[in-house]
Design an enzyme around this catalytic site. Structure first.
Site, PDB file in Angstrom:
ATOM      1  N   LYS A 208       0.954  -1.361   0.055  1.00 54.32           N
ATOM      2  CA  LYS A 208      -0.030   0.112   0.008  1.00 54.32           C
ATOM      3  C   LYS A 208       0.845   1.234   0.059  1.00 54.32           C
ATOM      4  O   LYS A 208       0.456   2.500   0.577  1.00 54.32           O
ATOM      5  CB  LYS A 208      -1.063   0.160   1.240  1.00 54.32           C
ATOM      6  CG  LYS A 208      -1.864  -1.179   1.510  1.00 54.32           C
ATOM      7  CD  LYS A 208      -2.373  -2.065   0.164  1.00 54.32           C
ATOM      8  CE  LYS A 208      -3.174  -1.179  -0.694  1.00 54.32           C
ATOM      9  NZ  LYS A 208      -3.534  -2.017  -1.919  1.00 54.32           N
TER      10      LYS A 208
ATOM     11  N   HIS B 188       7.463  -7.479  -2.375  1.00 60.50           N
ATOM     12  CA  HIS B 188       7.164  -6.871  -1.061  1.00 60.50           C
ATOM     13  C   HIS B 188       8.102  -7.519  -0.059  1.00 60.50           C
ATOM     14  O   HIS B 188       8.033  -7.409   1.239  1.00 60.50           O
ATOM     15  CB  HIS B 188       5.787  -7.246  -0.497  1.00 60.50           C
ATOM     16  CG  HIS B 188       4.752  -6.405  -1.050  1.00 60.50           C
ATOM     17  ND1 HIS B 188       4.877  -4.862  -1.509  1.00 60.50           N
ATOM     18  CD2 HIS B 188       3.522  -6.370  -1.285  1.00 60.50           C
ATOM     19  CE1 HIS B 188       3.741  -4.544  -1.976  1.00 60.50           C
ATOM     20  NE2 HIS B 188       2.931  -5.470  -1.764  1.00 60.50           N
TER      21      HIS B 188
ATOM     22  N   SER C   6      -4.476   2.466   4.347  1.00 60.43           N
ATOM     23  CA  SER C   6      -4.916   2.076   3.165  1.00 60.43           C
ATOM     24  C   SER C   6      -4.845   0.521   3.154  1.00 60.43           C
ATOM     25  O   SER C   6      -5.752  -0.059   2.277  1.00 60.43           O
ATOM     26  CB  SER C   6      -3.874   2.391   2.118  1.00 60.43           C
ATOM     27  OG  SER C   6      -3.792   1.756   0.684  1.00 60.43           O
TER      28      SER C   6
END
Ligand code: A3P
Length: 287
Positions: free
Chosen positions: A45, A100, A130
């Protein structure tokens, strides 16, 4: 769909199970990066999709043909996901790869390569907001009763992909060891054009002003949120439920002010100070 998970093997970080398997993680760890590879790395995010779109358009000199016909997860596949092995290109030419994963897992392989790394960081309060909405829409993520409950887990690092603090500190500490460019969501938001030009400089892709105009146009929130190749509406509703929340939700800096109470904000600041002590990365909370 079950809201399942697997435990990441080295650091104990949990990841959504339908996207990651022990085999896919092993493959990611052993992946041989090569010259020309451009890695987009982020905590969830933080503006990952935004950077994927900007890179696509920089390399196409502003021509939106690829950006509007190929989904972002195929243009810049996720290194740790199960489909990566069969998706990553073998032929010559630049490869965009997204991840990630944390620096302790990826940095050793990257240090031995000539790959370029773009690390995108976003202020952790907006990330928390988010991420909370993403949990609402993503049926493969755990369900939280309230933002407050989610925030507690987030601050403790008890969410998928682990602690924001560890992720950011870990990658930031690698800046001298890697060919790495750090850009923030807030930089992109404040001055998209300048950010595009800085990225062009890092990538060694000079562009004419008219081409930059096109990249800038196609990477605006209003345009990207209508592009089905990046707004994730191609994913079936039983996986990503856009009635709960949109993937391209608000696209602003400072939405945390609409979500955190004064008490939560104070607690957050305290935690931030403790966890980020010794790290000189400047985070922008408002623009
Ligand atoms: P919000 O939920 O705050 O709106 P990621 O791609 O890393 O998952 O990040 C998603 C976040 O980036 C979402 O934030 C999304 O709206 C925002 N985003 C994506 N493209 C954007 C753009 N062109 N401008 C502003 N924000 C953008």
């Amino acid at each position: 769909m079950d809201r399942m998970h697997v435990t990441e093997m080295l650091s104990g970080i949990q990841l959504p199970g339908h996207l990651h398997t022990p085999e896919s993680l092993q493959y990611a760890k052993e992946f041989q990066f090569r010259e020309g590879d451009v890695l987009i790395i982020s905590y969830p995010k933080s503006g990952t999709t935004w950077i994927q779109e900007i890179l696509t358009l920089i390399y196409s000199q502003g021509d939106p043909a690829i950006a509007t016909s190929v989904p972002n997860w195929m243009r810049a596949p996720w290194l740790e996901h199960t489909y990566f092995k069969t998706t990553v290109k073998d032929e010559e030419g630049p490869r965009f790869i997204t991840s990630h994963l944390s620096s302790d897992i990826l940095a050793p392989a990257l240090q031995n390569s000539k790959a370029k790394v773009i690390y995108v960081v976003r202020n952790s309060k907006d990330v928390a907001v988010s991420f909370y909405y993403f949990h609402k829409m993503a049926k493969f993520m755990p369900n939280f009763e309230s933002f407050s409950e989610f925030l507690e887990h987030f601050l403790q690092g008890k969410v998928y992909y682990g602690s924001w603090f560890d992720h950011v500190k870990g990658w930031y500490s690698q800046k001298a060891n890697l060919d790495m460019f750090i850009i923030s969501y807030e930089d992109l938001y404040k001055d998209l054009r300048r950010s595009i030009k800085r990225l062009c400089g890092f990538l060694g892709c000079p562009m004419y002003s008219k081409e930059v105009d096109k990249v800038e146009h196609h990477c605006k929130f209003a345009v990207m949120s209508q592009n089905v190749m990046v707004n994730y509406t191609l994913i079936p509703q039983e996986i990503l439920d856009h009635e709960q929340s949109k993937f391209m939700r608000k696209g602003v800096v400072g939405d945390w002010k609409n979500h955190l109470t004064d008490e939560q904000n104070e607690n957050f600041d305290k935690m931030y100070k403790e966890k980020m002590s010794g790290c000189d990365l400047q985070i922008v909370w408002n623009v």
